[in-house]
Design an enzyme around this catalytic site. Structure first.
Site, PDB file in Angstrom:
ATOM      1  CB  ALA A 101      20.003  42.515 -10.717  1.00 11.45           C
TER       2      ALA A 101
ATOM      3  CG  ASN B 180      25.147  44.411 -16.895  1.00 12.55           C
ATOM      4  OD1 ASN B 180      26.001  44.018 -17.673  1.00 12.55           O
ATOM      5  ND2 ASN B 180      25.196  45.583 -16.292  1.00 12.55           N
TER       6      ASN B 180
ATOM      7  CG  HIS C  50      14.795  42.276 -12.114  1.00 12.31           C
ATOM      8  ND1 HIS C  50      15.260  43.057 -13.146  1.00 12.31           N
ATOM      9  CD2 HIS C  50      15.396  42.749 -10.999  1.00 12.31           C
ATOM     10  CE1 HIS C  50      16.104  43.956 -12.668  1.00 12.31           C
ATOM     11  NE2 HIS C  50      16.202  43.790 -11.366  1.00 12.31           N
TER      12      HIS C  50
HETATM   13  N1  LIG Z   1      25.675  41.957 -13.837  1.00 13.80           N
HETATM   14  C1  LIG Z   1      25.035  42.879 -13.154  1.00 13.80           C
HETATM   15  O1  LIG Z   1      23.901  42.697 -12.707  1.00 13.80           O
HETATM   16  C2  LIG Z   1      25.712  44.188 -12.907  1.00 13.80           C
HETATM   17  C3  LIG Z   1      25.320  44.975 -11.834  1.00 13.80           C
HETATM   18  C4  LIG Z   1      25.973  46.191 -11.612  1.00 13.80           C
HETATM   19  C5  LIG Z   1      26.979  46.579 -12.487  1.00 13.80           C
HETATM   20  N2  LIG Z   1      27.307  45.805 -13.541  1.00 13.80           N
HETATM   21  C6  LIG Z   1      28.323  46.234 -14.496  1.00 13.80           C
HETATM   22  O2  LIG Z   1      29.558  46.288 -13.848  1.00 13.80           O
HETATM   23  C7  LIG Z   1      30.341  47.349 -14.403  1.00 13.80           C
HETATM   24  C8  LIG Z   1      30.834  48.238 -13.272  1.00 13.80           C
HETATM   25  O3  LIG Z   1      29.706  48.788 -12.610  1.00 13.80           O
HETATM   26  P1  LIG Z   1      29.918  49.925 -11.518  1.00 13.80           P
HETATM   27  O4  LIG Z   1      28.579  50.215 -10.958  1.00 13.80           O
HETATM   28  O5  LIG Z   1      31.046  49.567 -10.618  1.00 13.80           O
HETATM   29  O6  LIG Z   1      30.367  51.152 -12.468  1.00 13.80           O
HETATM   30  P2  LIG Z   1      31.214  52.418 -12.056  1.00 13.80           P
HETATM   31  O7  LIG Z   1      31.030  53.402 -13.158  1.00 13.80           O
HETATM   32  O8  LIG Z   1      30.933  52.824 -10.663  1.00 13.80           O
HETATM   33  O9  LIG Z   1      32.743  51.876 -12.095  1.00 13.80           O
HETATM   34  C9  LIG Z   1      33.404  51.509 -13.268  1.00 13.80           C
HETATM   35  C10 LIG Z   1      34.906  51.597 -13.001  1.00 13.80           C
HETATM   36  O10 LIG Z   1      35.619  51.096 -14.129  1.00 13.80           O
HETATM   37  C11 LIG Z   1      36.578  52.069 -14.562  1.00 13.80           C
HETATM   38  N3  LIG Z   1      36.767  51.888 -15.995  1.00 13.80           N
HETATM   39  C12 LIG Z   1      35.961  52.301 -17.009  1.00 13.80           C
HETATM   40  N4  LIG Z   1      36.461  51.895 -18.191  1.00 13.80           N
HETATM   41  C13 LIG Z   1      37.594  51.188 -17.912  1.00 13.80           C
HETATM   42  C14 LIG Z   1      38.555  50.513 -18.697  1.00 13.80           C
HETATM   43  N5  LIG Z   1      38.456  50.467 -20.023  1.00 13.80           N
HETATM   44  N6  LIG Z   1      39.580  49.909 -18.058  1.00 13.80           N
HETATM   45  C15 LIG Z   1      39.685  49.910 -16.723  1.00 13.80           C
HETATM   46  N7  LIG Z   1      38.816  50.563 -15.916  1.00 13.80           N
HETATM   47  C16 LIG Z   1      37.778  51.195 -16.514  1.00 13.80           C
HETATM   48  C17 LIG Z   1      35.960  53.392 -14.155  1.00 13.80           C
HETATM   49  O11 LIG Z   1      36.961  54.394 -14.069  1.00 13.80           O
HETATM   50  C18 LIG Z   1      35.415  53.016 -12.772  1.00 13.80           C
HETATM   51  O12 LIG Z   1      36.457  52.963 -11.824  1.00 13.80           O
HETATM   52  C19 LIG Z   1      29.424  48.063 -15.424  1.00 13.80           C
HETATM   53  O13 LIG Z   1      29.685  47.560 -16.716  1.00 13.80           O
HETATM   54  C20 LIG Z   1      28.039  47.643 -15.016  1.00 13.80           C
HETATM   55  O14 LIG Z   1      27.159  47.596 -16.120  1.00 13.80           O
HETATM   56  C21 LIG Z   1      26.725  44.613 -13.753  1.00 13.80           C
END
Ligand SMILES: NC(=O)c1ccc[n+]([C@@H]2O[C@H](COP(=O)([O-])OP(=O)(O)OC[C@H]3O[C@@H](n4cnc5c(N)ncnc54)[C@H](O)[C@@H]3O)[C@@H](O)[C@H]2O)c1
Length: 269
Positions: free
Chosen positions: A126, A192, A222
């Site tokens: 982001a 993140n 941000h």
């Molecule tokens: N870099 C960034 O700016 C940024 C932005 C948004 C999200 N993210 C990160 O991306 C990740 C996913 O975000 P999201 O919004 O899709 O979350 P979400 O909770 O909607 O989805 C996560 C998915 O991963 C699955 N999961 C959880 N643990 C798991 C494991 N050990 N093995 C396999 N699958 C698993 C869950 O069941 C779900 O399907 C999070 O860690 C979040 O912090 C990063």
């Protein structure tokens, strides 16, 4: 290395992975997410609607021979699944960058990638200005700071909720002032962004982080500032959420898509 643009796999199948899948399909891209690693305990029964191959373990994922794996699952998956994928020679884009604040994890991933002759990249997420930080640090950065401002309600469920009466704040209020290392630990939902800045610049202990609750604001803001031998810079982002998922910033999803696109380009522009 297999380089089939239609053999991209995701780890996890939540908001980020589904938004990527939909966006690549909408844009009629030559790139396609064909599989998701989602162990059965994480499934909710809705996955079949998306017409992708569901895999249950890192071994199954590797046997599917992905050309690229995009981790969209969380810290635990970066610890338990990503090392095996890298060691098998498959490149990985990590979206849960905040996990890289965990002691020793980055070194372990580096070792796995070295053994597998693979590459791991992180999505910028982001925030912006990371290219400037990476370039500028070669000549020396003196100071890198990040200020994240959100409406008070967005800090519910964090340590700020215990220290402040968020509902009655009348002015922009600092709820955290410290290092990126402490911010990543205490404010994991913000981790993140802080990790992306710390890793591109001067690390978790030297990067200063200020988090504020602003009752006059309705969006997440941000601000990244840095100074060093190169000069100084400041960048401010006011991100919109994904239209179909308010908890994720649109730019974060776009940055992951861009990382995938770049992976399959012969020329990176
Ligand atoms: N870099 C960034 O700016 C940024 C932005 C948004 C999200 N993210 C990160 O991306 C990740 C996913 O975000 P999201 O919004 O899709 O979350 P979400 O909770 O909607 O989805 C996560 C998915 O991963 C699955 N999961 C959880 N643990 C798991 C494991 N050990 N093995 C396999 N699958 C698993 C869950 O069941 C779900 O399907 C999070 O860690 C979040 O912090 C990063």
């Amino acid at each position: 290395m297999v380089d089939d643009p239609k053999k991209i796999a995701v780890i996890g199948f939540g908001a980020m992975a589904q938004s990527l899948l939909a966006s690549l399909r909408r844009s009629n891209s030559r790139l396609e997410i064909g599989a998701a690693l989602l162990p059965t305990e994480f499934r909710n029964g809705t996955e079949d609607q998306h017409e992708i191959t569901l895999l249950s373990s890192a071994d199954e994922l590797i046997a599917w021979k992905p050309s690229l794996v995009v981790e969209c699952a969380g810290h635990q998956a970066v610890h338990t699944l990503v090392p095996a994928v890298l060691e098998a020679g498959v490149d990985v884009v990590v979206v849960s960058i905040g996990s890289l604040a965990d002691p020793g994890l980055l070194e372990r991933l580096e070792e796995s990638a070295r053994r597998g002759k693979s590459r791991m990249t992180v999505a910028s997420g982001a925030v912006g200005g990371l290219d400037v930080l990476r370039s500028a640090k070669i000549a020396g950065l003196d100071d890198v700071s990040y200020t994240g401002s959100k409406p008070p309600g967005a800090w519910k469920g964090t340590p700020a909720e215990e220290a402040f009466d968020l509902g009655s704040l009348r002015e922009n209020t600092v709820i955290f002032d410290g290092t990126a290392a402490d911010a990543a630990r205490l404010y994991p939902k913000n981790a993140n962004v802080t990790a992306a800045i710390a890793l591109a610049g001067i690390g978790f202990d030297e990067t200063k982080v200020t988090l504020t609750a602003d009752p006059a604001s309705s969006s997440n803001i941000h601000r990244v500032q840095a100074s060093g031998a190169f000069g100084r810079f400041s960048i401010t982002l006011e991100n919109r959420p994904l239209p179909d998922n308010p908890k994720t910033s649109w730019l974060a999803a776009l940055s992951v898509e861009q990382s995938i696109v770049r992976h399959f380009q012969n020329i990176e522009l």
